[in-house]
Motif scaffolding. Structure first.
Motif, PDB file in Angstrom:
ATOM      1  N   ALA A 123       0.831  -1.206   0.000  1.00 39.00           N
ATOM      2  CA  ALA A 123       0.000   0.000   0.000  1.00 39.00           C
ATOM      3  C   ALA A 123       0.865   1.255   0.000  1.00 39.00           C
ATOM      4  O   ALA A 123       0.562   2.226  -0.702  1.00 39.00           O
ATOM      5  CB  ALA A 123      -0.928  -0.010   1.219  1.00 39.00           C
TER       6      ALA A 123
ATOM      7  N   TYR B 144       2.256   1.694  -3.451  1.00 41.68           N
ATOM      8  CA  TYR B 144       1.202   2.170  -4.355  1.00 41.68           C
ATOM      9  C   TYR B 144       0.971   3.669  -4.164  1.00 41.68           C
ATOM     10  O   TYR B 144       0.881   4.417  -5.133  1.00 41.68           O
ATOM     11  CB  TYR B 144      -0.083   1.394  -4.104  1.00 41.68           C
ATOM     12  CG  TYR B 144      -1.234   1.869  -4.951  1.00 41.68           C
ATOM     13  CD1 TYR B 144      -1.332   1.494  -6.282  1.00 41.68           C
ATOM     14  CD2 TYR B 144      -2.217   2.695  -4.424  1.00 41.68           C
ATOM     15  CE1 TYR B 144      -2.376   1.935  -7.073  1.00 41.68           C
ATOM     16  CE2 TYR B 144      -3.261   3.142  -5.200  1.00 41.68           C
ATOM     17  CZ  TYR B 144      -3.344   2.751  -6.524  1.00 41.68           C
ATOM     18  OH  TYR B 144      -4.368   3.202  -7.292  1.00 41.68           O
ATOM     19  N   ARG B 145       0.894   4.108  -2.906  1.00 40.55           N
ATOM     20  CA  ARG B 145       0.693   5.530  -2.638  1.00 40.55           C
ATOM     21  C   ARG B 145       1.862   6.356  -3.168  1.00 40.55           C
ATOM     22  O   ARG B 145       1.669   7.423  -3.743  1.00 40.55           O
ATOM     23  CB  ARG B 145       0.511   5.769  -1.138  1.00 40.55           C
ATOM     24  CG  ARG B 145      -0.865   5.396  -0.629  1.00 40.55           C
ATOM     25  CD  ARG B 145      -1.093   5.915   0.788  1.00 40.55           C
ATOM     26  NE  ARG B 145      -0.121   5.398   1.739  1.00 40.55           N
ATOM     27  CZ  ARG B 145      -0.258   4.268   2.406  1.00 40.55           C
ATOM     28  NH1 ARG B 145      -1.337   3.530   2.247  1.00 40.55           N
ATOM     29  NH2 ARG B 145       0.663   3.873   3.262  1.00 40.55           N
ATOM     30  N   GLU B 146       3.081   5.858  -2.973  1.00 39.33           N
ATOM     31  CA  GLU B 146       4.256   6.569  -3.469  1.00 39.33           C
ATOM     32  C   GLU B 146       4.231   6.661  -4.993  1.00 39.33           C
ATOM     33  O   GLU B 146       4.548   7.702  -5.559  1.00 39.33           O
ATOM     34  CB  GLU B 146       5.523   5.851  -3.018  1.00 39.33           C
ATOM     35  CG  GLU B 146       6.796   6.530  -3.452  1.00 39.33           C
ATOM     36  CD  GLU B 146       8.029   5.766  -3.013  1.00 39.33           C
ATOM     37  OE1 GLU B 146       9.077   5.963  -3.632  1.00 39.33           O
ATOM     38  OE2 GLU B 146       7.935   4.977  -2.065  1.00 39.33           O
TER      39      GLU B 146
ATOM     40  N   GLN C 220       1.584   6.638  -6.929  1.00 37.78           N
ATOM     41  CA  GLN C 220       0.532   7.563  -7.337  1.00 37.78           C
ATOM     42  C   GLN C 220       0.948   9.010  -7.122  1.00 37.78           C
ATOM     43  O   GLN C 220       0.584   9.885  -7.896  1.00 37.78           O
ATOM     44  CB  GLN C 220      -0.761   7.275  -6.576  1.00 37.78           C
ATOM     45  CG  GLN C 220      -1.365   5.933  -6.903  1.00 37.78           C
ATOM     46  CD  GLN C 220      -1.652   5.786  -8.392  1.00 37.78           C
ATOM     47  OE1 GLN C 220      -2.187   6.686  -9.011  1.00 37.78           O
ATOM     48  NE2 GLN C 220      -1.287   4.659  -8.958  1.00 37.78           N
ATOM     49  N   GLN C 221       1.725   9.269  -6.083  1.00 37.46           N
ATOM     50  CA  GLN C 221       2.151  10.641  -5.816  1.00 37.46           C
ATOM     51  C   GLN C 221       3.214  11.100  -6.797  1.00 37.46           C
ATOM     52  O   GLN C 221       3.269  12.263  -7.166  1.00 37.46           O
ATOM     53  CB  GLN C 221       2.701  10.751  -4.395  1.00 37.46           C
ATOM     54  CG  GLN C 221       1.629  10.632  -3.328  1.00 37.46           C
ATOM     55  CD  GLN C 221       2.220  10.577  -1.926  1.00 37.46           C
ATOM     56  OE1 GLN C 221       3.427  10.527  -1.762  1.00 37.46           O
ATOM     57  NE2 GLN C 221       1.364  10.563  -0.922  1.00 37.46           N
TER      58      GLN C 221
END
Length: 86
Positions: free
Chosen positions: A30, A33-35, A37-38
């Motif tokens: 997770a 994934y967040r990294e 997307q950023q």
């Protein structure tokens, strides 16, 4: 009776460790994934800049080829034995 208790306790602890490992793996995925997307905005800019540079390089090669053909077509060019562009 006691050996069964120890066996059950060992299985419970193993299952708990397995759950903890799986939760840690999910948390890591997770975070990745967040990294991703950023930072996708930065990658879009880099891809756009790379495409622009590639297009400029291709355009300059086409221009050089056209100028070379014009110079040779006008008779002003001296055949030097060098290979043509492209």
């Amino acid at each position: 009776m006691w050996p069964n208790y120890y066996e059950l306790e060992a299985r419970r602890l193993a299952a708990q460790r397995t759950r903890d490992v799986e939760l840690a793996e999910l948390a890591r995925e997770a975070a990745l994934y967040r990294e991703t997307q950023q930072t996708s905005g930065r990658h879009v800019l880099r891809r756009g800049a790379a495409r622009l540079a590639l297009a400029a390089g291709r355009a300059s090669a086409r221009l050089a080829r056209a100028l070379d053909e014009c110079a040779v077509g006008d008779g002003a060019g001296i055949h030097s034995g060098a290979t043509r562009l492209g």
